[in-house]
Design a protein around this motif. Structure first.
Motif, PDB file in Angstrom:
ATOM      1  N   ALA A 158     -18.480 -12.300  97.743  1.00  0.00           N
ATOM      2  CA  ALA A 158     -19.272 -12.262  96.425  1.00  0.00           C
ATOM      3  C   ALA A 158     -20.564 -11.915  96.931  1.00  0.00           C
ATOM      4  O   ALA A 158     -21.160 -11.292  96.206  1.00  0.00           O
ATOM      5  CB  ALA A 158     -19.339 -13.674  95.896  1.00  0.00           C
ATOM      6  N   MET A 159     -21.094 -12.769  97.908  1.00  0.00           N
ATOM      7  CA  MET A 159     -22.629 -12.388  98.236  1.00  0.00           C
ATOM      8  C   MET A 159     -22.802 -11.055  98.690  1.00  0.00           C
ATOM      9  O   MET A 159     -23.666 -10.296  98.311  1.00  0.00           O
ATOM     10  CB  MET A 159     -23.010 -13.380  99.545  1.00  0.00           C
ATOM     11  CG  MET A 159     -23.120 -14.757  99.074  1.00  0.00           C
ATOM     12  SD  MET A 159     -23.065 -15.792 100.489  1.00  0.00           S
ATOM     13  CE  MET A 159     -24.688 -15.331 101.211  1.00  0.00           C
ATOM     14  N   ASP A 160     -21.913 -10.415  99.454  1.00  0.00           N
ATOM     15  CA  ASP A 160     -21.771  -8.929  99.882  1.00  0.00           C
ATOM     16  C   ASP A 160     -21.945  -7.963  98.666  1.00  0.00           C
ATOM     17  O   ASP A 160     -22.726  -7.149  98.497  1.00  0.00           O
ATOM     18  CB  ASP A 160     -20.734  -8.679 100.984  1.00  0.00           C
ATOM     19  CG  ASP A 160     -20.909  -9.014 102.159  1.00  0.00           C
ATOM     20  OD1 ASP A 160     -22.067  -9.631 102.449  1.00  0.00           O
ATOM     21  OD2 ASP A 160     -19.902  -9.217 103.004  1.00  0.00           O
ATOM     22  N   TYR A 161     -21.060  -8.382  97.769  1.00  0.00           N
ATOM     23  CA  TYR A 161     -20.835  -7.630  96.496  1.00  0.00           C
ATOM     24  C   TYR A 161     -22.118  -7.536  95.656  1.00  0.00           C
ATOM     25  O   TYR A 161     -22.768  -6.567  95.321  1.00  0.00           O
ATOM     26  CB  TYR A 161     -19.698  -7.963  95.834  1.00  0.00           C
ATOM     27  CG  TYR A 161     -19.461  -7.168  94.434  1.00  0.00           C
ATOM     28  CD1 TYR A 161     -18.569  -5.935  94.771  1.00  0.00           C
ATOM     29  CD2 TYR A 161     -19.830  -7.399  93.255  1.00  0.00           C
ATOM     30  CE1 TYR A 161     -18.511  -5.175  93.907  1.00  0.00           C
ATOM     31  CE2 TYR A 161     -19.578  -6.237  92.111  1.00  0.00           C
ATOM     32  CZ  TYR A 161     -18.916  -5.199  92.421  1.00  0.00           C
ATOM     33  OH  TYR A 161     -18.510  -4.265  91.195  1.00  0.00           O
ATOM     34  N   ILE A 162     -22.769  -8.665  95.579  1.00  0.00           N
ATOM     35  CA  ILE A 162     -24.043  -8.939  94.693  1.00  0.00           C
ATOM     36  C   ILE A 162     -25.176  -8.078  95.586  1.00  0.00           C
ATOM     37  O   ILE A 162     -25.881  -7.432  94.951  1.00  0.00           O
ATOM     38  CB  ILE A 162     -24.470 -10.324  94.873  1.00  0.00           C
ATOM     39  CG1 ILE A 162     -23.560 -11.031  93.666  1.00  0.00           C
ATOM     40  CG2 ILE A 162     -25.961 -10.481  94.112  1.00  0.00           C
ATOM     41  CD1 ILE A 162     -23.515 -12.479  93.833  1.00  0.00           C
ATOM     42  N   ASP A 163     -25.118  -8.238  96.837  1.00  0.00           N
ATOM     43  CA  ASP A 163     -26.136  -7.716  97.645  1.00  0.00           C
ATOM     44  C   ASP A 163     -26.145  -5.871  97.502  1.00  0.00           C
ATOM     45  O   ASP A 163     -27.011  -5.228  97.648  1.00  0.00           O
ATOM     46  CB  ASP A 163     -26.073  -7.760  99.210  1.00  0.00           C
ATOM     47  CG  ASP A 163     -26.496  -9.102  99.474  1.00  0.00           C
ATOM     48  OD1 ASP A 163     -27.031  -9.977  98.593  1.00  0.00           O
ATOM     49  OD2 ASP A 163     -25.991  -9.632 100.525  1.00  0.00           O
ATOM     50  N   GLN A 164     -24.951  -5.482  97.150  1.00  0.00           N
ATOM     51  CA  GLN A 164     -24.697  -4.131  97.036  1.00  0.00           C
ATOM     52  C   GLN A 164     -24.780  -3.544  95.589  1.00  0.00           C
ATOM     53  O   GLN A 164     -25.046  -2.404  95.394  1.00  0.00           O
ATOM     54  CB  GLN A 164     -23.194  -3.682  97.498  1.00  0.00           C
ATOM     55  CG  GLN A 164     -23.302  -3.739  99.168  1.00  0.00           C
ATOM     56  CD  GLN A 164     -21.771  -3.696  99.886  1.00  0.00           C
ATOM     57  OE1 GLN A 164     -20.804  -3.227  99.275  1.00  0.00           O
ATOM     58  NE2 GLN A 164     -21.507  -4.488 100.834  1.00  0.00           N
ATOM     59  N   HIS A 165     -24.829  -4.557  94.907  1.00  0.00           N
ATOM     60  CA  HIS A 165     -24.532  -3.897  93.283  1.00  0.00           C
ATOM     61  C   HIS A 165     -25.563  -4.733  92.315  1.00  0.00           C
ATOM     62  O   HIS A 165     -25.463  -4.607  91.378  1.00  0.00           O
ATOM     63  CB  HIS A 165     -23.154  -4.319  92.687  1.00  0.00           C
ATOM     64  CG  HIS A 165     -21.934  -3.233  93.450  1.00  0.00           C
ATOM     65  ND1 HIS A 165     -21.646  -2.174  93.242  1.00  0.00           N
ATOM     66  CD2 HIS A 165     -21.313  -3.780  94.590  1.00  0.00           C
ATOM     67  CE1 HIS A 165     -20.943  -1.820  94.029  1.00  0.00           C
ATOM     68  NE2 HIS A 165     -20.584  -2.648  94.801  1.00  0.00           N
ATOM     69  N   TYR A 166     -26.606  -5.404  93.153  1.00  0.00           N
ATOM     70  CA  TYR A 166     -27.668  -6.043  92.422  1.00  0.00           C
ATOM     71  C   TYR A 166     -28.286  -5.314  91.209  1.00  0.00           C
ATOM     72  O   TYR A 166     -28.708  -5.876  90.090  1.00  0.00           O
ATOM     73  CB  TYR A 166     -28.693  -6.862  93.233  1.00  0.00           C
ATOM     74  CG  TYR A 166     -29.650  -5.830  93.958  1.00  0.00           C
ATOM     75  CD1 TYR A 166     -30.619  -5.086  93.259  1.00  0.00           C
ATOM     76  CD2 TYR A 166     -29.106  -5.241  95.139  1.00  0.00           C
ATOM     77  CE1 TYR A 166     -31.361  -4.149  93.819  1.00  0.00           C
ATOM     78  CE2 TYR A 166     -29.775  -4.289  95.655  1.00  0.00           C
ATOM     79  CZ  TYR A 166     -30.913  -3.628  95.183  1.00  0.00           C
ATOM     80  OH  TYR A 166     -31.778  -2.898  95.689  1.00  0.00           O
ATOM     81  N   ASP A 167     -28.373  -3.960  91.500  1.00  0.00           N
ATOM     82  CA  ASP A 167     -29.194  -3.095  90.507  1.00  0.00           C
ATOM     83  C   ASP A 167     -28.094  -2.656  89.094  1.00  0.00           C
ATOM     84  O   ASP A 167     -28.663  -1.963  88.394  1.00  0.00           O
ATOM     85  CB  ASP A 167     -29.471  -1.883  91.249  1.00  0.00           C
ATOM     86  CG  ASP A 167     -28.329  -1.001  91.743  1.00  0.00           C
ATOM     87  OD1 ASP A 167     -27.449  -1.624  92.173  1.00  0.00           O
ATOM     88  OD2 ASP A 167     -28.621   0.182  92.128  1.00  0.00           O
ATOM     89  N   GLU A 168     -26.946  -3.295  89.292  1.00  0.00           N
ATOM     90  CA  GLU A 168     -25.979  -3.049  87.996  1.00  0.00           C
ATOM     91  C   GLU A 168     -26.098  -4.062  87.243  1.00  0.00           C
ATOM     92  O   GLU A 168     -26.502  -5.294  87.580  1.00  0.00           O
ATOM     93  CB  GLU A 168     -24.849  -2.606  88.685  1.00  0.00           C
ATOM     94  CG  GLU A 168     -24.579  -1.323  89.578  1.00  0.00           C
ATOM     95  CD  GLU A 168     -23.321  -1.355  90.444  1.00  0.00           C
ATOM     96  OE1 GLU A 168     -22.359  -1.882  89.813  1.00  0.00           O
ATOM     97  OE2 GLU A 168     -23.232  -0.548  91.330  1.00  0.00           O
ATOM     98  N   GLU A 169     -25.547  -4.150  86.062  1.00  0.00           N
ATOM     99  CA  GLU A 169     -25.334  -5.397  85.284  1.00  0.00           C
ATOM    100  C   GLU A 169     -24.101  -6.257  85.733  1.00  0.00           C
ATOM    101  O   GLU A 169     -22.861  -5.723  85.621  1.00  0.00           O
ATOM    102  CB  GLU A 169     -24.996  -4.734  83.721  1.00  0.00           C
ATOM    103  CG  GLU A 169     -25.951  -4.982  82.692  1.00  0.00           C
ATOM    104  CD  GLU A 169     -25.530  -4.922  81.382  1.00  0.00           C
ATOM    105  OE1 GLU A 169     -25.339  -5.736  80.470  1.00  0.00           O
ATOM    106  OE2 GLU A 169     -25.400  -3.431  80.947  1.00  0.00           O
ATOM    107  N   LEU A 170     -24.377  -7.197  86.444  1.00  0.00           N
ATOM    108  CA  LEU A 170     -23.449  -7.989  87.075  1.00  0.00           C
ATOM    109  C   LEU A 170     -23.241  -9.450  86.373  1.00  0.00           C
ATOM    110  O   LEU A 170     -24.267  -9.950  85.873  1.00  0.00           O
ATOM    111  CB  LEU A 170     -23.755  -8.240  88.348  1.00  0.00           C
ATOM    112  CG  LEU A 170     -23.783  -7.209  89.577  1.00  0.00           C
ATOM    113  CD1 LEU A 170     -24.109  -7.808  90.883  1.00  0.00           C
ATOM    114  CD2 LEU A 170     -22.404  -7.029  89.591  1.00  0.00           C
TER     115      LEU A 170
END
Length: 259
Positions: A158-170
């Motif tokens: 989950a942390m890795d996914y956030i780190d890679q997609h933080y610039d999207e609407e998460l």
């Protein structure tokens, strides 16, 4: 790339101009070289513009080179310093080193020695700049969490996914789906293992990236908000102020002279 500014301080005009011309000629005008005839003039120049490397004579009338360095320390001004002197007494070199001098050159200065000292000073200044920017940008808590390997596999993913997609609407629901868990369970795992909520982790990541953009680009606040994952700059500014106790614009202005 930013042009490095070298300030040469020497009360002897021939020596001062000789050093300036040598640096300009050998470096093919790679650096901006300015001069000052005494410590008072040097302090005024350092107060008014960013000086990356200071080359100062150690013995000057009224205010010595060492006294100049002491005054700069009091003012928290820290160009990389090279000291030049016609005197080789140990006490001068010893005190100069205590004041943070990186090189001590004796007159007459060999051209090769001078340029070698300047190259080392510029390298050190670049390292300082990188370290300074890193310290301004990095969220210590975030870095600590990202370096630990004890977390549950799903939390790490989950942390890795956030780190890679933080610039999207998460959303929590979307990230939970990516790591094959339900949102409530992932939320509980975040609190239990990271001691912060999913929302705080995401915000900290976005704020860190926003600070990087504020200090390393000319993007507008609205552009930085969007690149950091926020739909509106108004919301981004409010959140940034909560985390940094100042607006994004104030953060940029406060740090612009350091880099």
């Amino acid at each position: 790339m930013e042009e490095k500014v070298i300030l040469v301080v020497d009360d002897e005009p021939r020596s001062r101009q000789g050093i300036k011309k040598t640096i300009e000629r050998v470096s093919h005008h790679q650096y901006e070289v300015i001069t000052a005839a005494n410590a008072e003039e040097a302090i005024k120049r350092i107060d008014n513009e960013k000086i990356h490397v200071l080359i100062t004579d150690i013995r000057m009338p009224e205010v010595s080179g060492l006294e100049l360095l002491r005054k700069l320390k009091e003012k928290a001004k820290d160009p990389v310093v090279i000291v030049i002197s016609a005197y080789s007494e140990f006490e001068y070199a010893h005190e100069a080193l205590e004041l943070g001098v990186v090189n001590y050159l004796l007159k007459p200065i060999a051209k090769e020695k001078l340029m070698e000292a300047i190259e080392k000073a510029i390298e050190l200044e670049n390292q300082r700049k990188k370290t300074g920017m890193f310290n301004k940008i990095v969220d210590d808590k975030l870095m600590e969490m990202q370096q630990l390997s004890k977390y549950n596999r799903a939390v790490k993913e989950a942390m890795d996914y956030i780190d890679q997609h933080y610039d999207e609407e998460l959303t929590l629901k979307e990230v939970a789906k990516q790591v094959h868990l339900n949102a409530s369970y992932l939320s509980a795992l975040f609190k239990e293992e990271l001691q912060i909520t999913f929302s705080e982790y995401l915000t900290r990541k976005r704020m860190q990236e926003a600070k990087k953009l504020l200090l390393s680009t000319d993007f507008t606040i609205a552009e930085i908000a969007e690149k950091s994952g926020y739909q509106t700059s108004k919301y981004f500014i409010r959140l940034f102020k909560q985390f940094e106790d100042m607006t994004p614009n104030a953060f940029r202005k406060h740090n612009e002279n350091d880099f």
